[in-house]
Design an enzyme around this catalytic site. Structure first.
Site, PDB file in Angstrom:
ATOM      1  N   TYR A 150      -5.925   5.975  -4.369  1.00 23.05           N
ATOM      2  CA  TYR A 150      -4.742   6.539  -3.701  1.00 23.05           C
ATOM      3  C   TYR A 150      -3.491   6.329  -4.554  1.00 23.05           C
ATOM      4  O   TYR A 150      -2.764   7.275  -4.863  1.00 23.05           O
ATOM      5  CB  TYR A 150      -4.569   5.887  -2.336  1.00 23.05           C
ATOM      6  CG  TYR A 150      -3.437   6.456  -1.503  1.00 23.05           C
ATOM      7  CD1 TYR A 150      -3.500   7.754  -1.003  1.00 23.05           C
ATOM      8  CD2 TYR A 150      -2.310   5.690  -1.204  1.00 23.05           C
ATOM      9  CE1 TYR A 150      -2.466   8.276  -0.226  1.00 23.05           C
ATOM     10  CE2 TYR A 150      -1.283   6.203  -0.437  1.00 23.05           C
ATOM     11  CZ  TYR A 150      -1.364   7.494   0.049  1.00 23.05           C
ATOM     12  OH  TYR A 150      -0.338   8.007   0.809  1.00 23.05           O
ATOM     13  N   GLY A 153      -3.817   8.173  -7.855  1.00 19.37           N
ATOM     14  CA  GLY A 153      -3.883   9.606  -7.567  1.00 19.37           C
ATOM     15  C   GLY A 153      -2.502  10.174  -7.287  1.00 19.37           C
ATOM     16  O   GLY A 153      -2.122  11.241  -7.799  1.00 19.37           O
ATOM     17  N   LYS A 154      -1.731   9.447  -6.493  1.00 21.88           N
ATOM     18  CA  LYS A 154      -0.372   9.893  -6.164  1.00 21.88           C
ATOM     19  C   LYS A 154       0.558   9.795  -7.365  1.00 21.88           C
ATOM     20  O   LYS A 154       1.459  10.623  -7.539  1.00 21.88           O
ATOM     21  CB  LYS A 154       0.180   9.070  -4.991  1.00 21.88           C
ATOM     22  CG  LYS A 154      -0.478   9.376  -3.643  1.00 21.88           C
ATOM     23  CD  LYS A 154      -0.048  10.736  -3.113  1.00 21.88           C
ATOM     24  CE  LYS A 154      -0.435  10.916  -1.658  1.00 21.88           C
ATOM     25  NZ  LYS A 154       0.015  12.202  -1.103  1.00 21.88           N
ATOM     26  N   VAL A 193       0.977  -0.437  12.653  1.00 19.86           N
ATOM     27  CA  VAL A 193       1.588  -0.005  13.915  1.00 19.86           C
ATOM     28  C   VAL A 193       0.522   0.491  14.881  1.00 19.86           C
ATOM     29  O   VAL A 193       0.450   0.053  16.042  1.00 19.86           O
ATOM     30  CB  VAL A 193       2.664   1.080  13.676  1.00 19.86           C
ATOM     31  CG1 VAL A 193       3.170   1.621  15.013  1.00 19.86           C
ATOM     32  CG2 VAL A 193       3.832   0.507  12.878  1.00 19.86           C
ATOM     33  N   ARG A 282       7.681  -4.471   1.016  1.00 22.54           N
ATOM     34  CA  ARG A 282       7.812  -3.030   0.860  1.00 22.54           C
ATOM     35  C   ARG A 282       9.056  -2.588   1.610  1.00 22.54           C
ATOM     36  O   ARG A 282       9.128  -2.703   2.826  1.00 22.54           O
ATOM     37  CB  ARG A 282       6.556  -2.353   1.434  1.00 22.54           C
ATOM     38  CG  ARG A 282       6.335  -0.897   1.110  1.00 22.54           C
ATOM     39  CD  ARG A 282       6.375  -0.553  -0.329  1.00 22.54           C
ATOM     40  NE  ARG A 282       5.325  -0.977  -1.204  1.00 22.54           N
ATOM     41  CZ  ARG A 282       4.067  -0.607  -1.158  1.00 22.54           C
ATOM     42  NH1 ARG A 282       3.638   0.180  -0.215  1.00 22.54           N
ATOM     43  NH2 ARG A 282       3.222  -1.007  -2.058  1.00 22.54           N
TER      44      ARG A 282
END
Length: 320
Positions: A150, A153-154, A193, A282
């Site tokens: 991920y 890839g991004k 969440v 983050r």
């Protein structure tokens, strides 16, 4: 130009996903024609069921790793599993979706002269040693870890977008999305969440990895979609990347305690080992978005959680 005055024909890849369905709804509300493309790997028909009879909404089942031939004015590329549970389920397909998908939507944008938006991610920063993370920070990413399908890839998709912009003059917008939450989140996507809300509503133990001291910033979905739309409407030489997220920071333990209070749950908090490469901090630096888009989040965590809990409560009740 026809594209940005009045009604546009807009393609949303990953349009049946959590973010994509909210974006489709917003664009229809603004009077546009929307083509929603999704292969339903993580997207769900229930997310866009209420739009199926809309006269300006079309749904196409399609995988972005295969080229798409359509005529559109704008493209939002949101296609990609976005939670660790889903993107690690089929890591090869995840990286193909990011890379081949980017090549295909960029090729389409080049052919039809469309403005194209890339939904990138704060994961491009990896486990950062700079805090908060500005767009100028290059990141600290493990290229061979379980999250790299991920993350990398991004990162590669961002490279493609910027190279198509520089080499071919494609009109691109690259947004780095930080943790977002709200109605239509997948209940089993492994994100904090949705995990905490589902566990609390069911009275199950709430699982925290590590000591719960790692921090995240949580942006409500309506705020994020507002950022998307403003970025796409912005004229001028600003392809991005631009951070979109909420700069207010909470520990995972604080989030768990707030969810328990808001749901009046009897759930206990239990602690488990931290997964590999899980970021300790983050938080976005959103000064670029404030300066260029006049954008900042409006929905406070308490209010956003209440709306999200109400949606999950209704969904879980309907499932029984």
């Amino acid at each position: 130009m026809r594209r940005y005055n009045g009604r546009s024909q807009i393609l949303v890849t990953g349009g049946a996903g959590f973010l994509g369905s909210h974006l489709c709804e917003r664009l229809l509300g603004e009077g546009h024609e929307v083509l929603c493309v999704d292969n339903f790997f993580t997207g769900a028909r229930r997310n866009i069921e209420h739009l199926l009879d809309h006269p300006r909404f079309d749904l196409m089942r399609h995988d972005v790793t295969v080229p798409l031939v359509v005529e559109v004015d704008e493209i939002y590329n949101l296609a990609c599993p976005a939670s660790p549970v889903h993107y690690q389920h089929n890591p090869v397909q995840t990286i193909k979706t990011s890379v081949h998908g980017a090549i295909n939507v960029l090729g389409l944008a080049q052919r039809v002269n469309a403005r194209v938006f890339q939904a990138s991610t704060s994961e491009v920063y990896g486990d950062p040693d700079t805090h908060p993370q500005p767009e100028s920070y290059w990141g600290r990413v493990n290229p061979v870890g379980p999250r790299s399908c991920y993350d990398e890839g991004k990162r590669c998709a961002e490279t493609l977008f910027m190279d198509y912009h520089r080499q071919y003059g494609v009109d691109v917008r690259v947004a780095r999305i930080f943790n977002t939450y709200g109605p239509r989140m997948h209940p089993n996507d492994g994100r904090v969440v949705s995990n905490f809300i589902v566990q609390a509503l069911r009275g199950e133990d709430i699982t925290i990895y590590g000591a719960g001291e790692q921090t995240r910033s949580f942006c409500y979905v309506d705020d994020l979609i507002e950022g998307f739309v403003r970025f796409m409407a912005q004229e001028g030489p600003l392809p991005g990347p631009i951070n979109l997220g909420n700069p207010r920071e909470f520990t995972i333990l604080q989030l768990a305690e707030q969810v328990i209070n808001l749901t009046n749950s009897s759930s206990r908090i239990v602690f488990k080992p931290l997964p590999q490469d899980d970021p300790k901090q983050r938080r976005p630096d959103i000064r670029l978005a404030e300066q260029h888009l006049g954008w900042e989040p409006q929905v406070q965590l308490h209010e956003g959680l209440m709306r999200t809990i109400a949606w999950f409560d209704e969904m879980l009740s309907a499932a029984h």
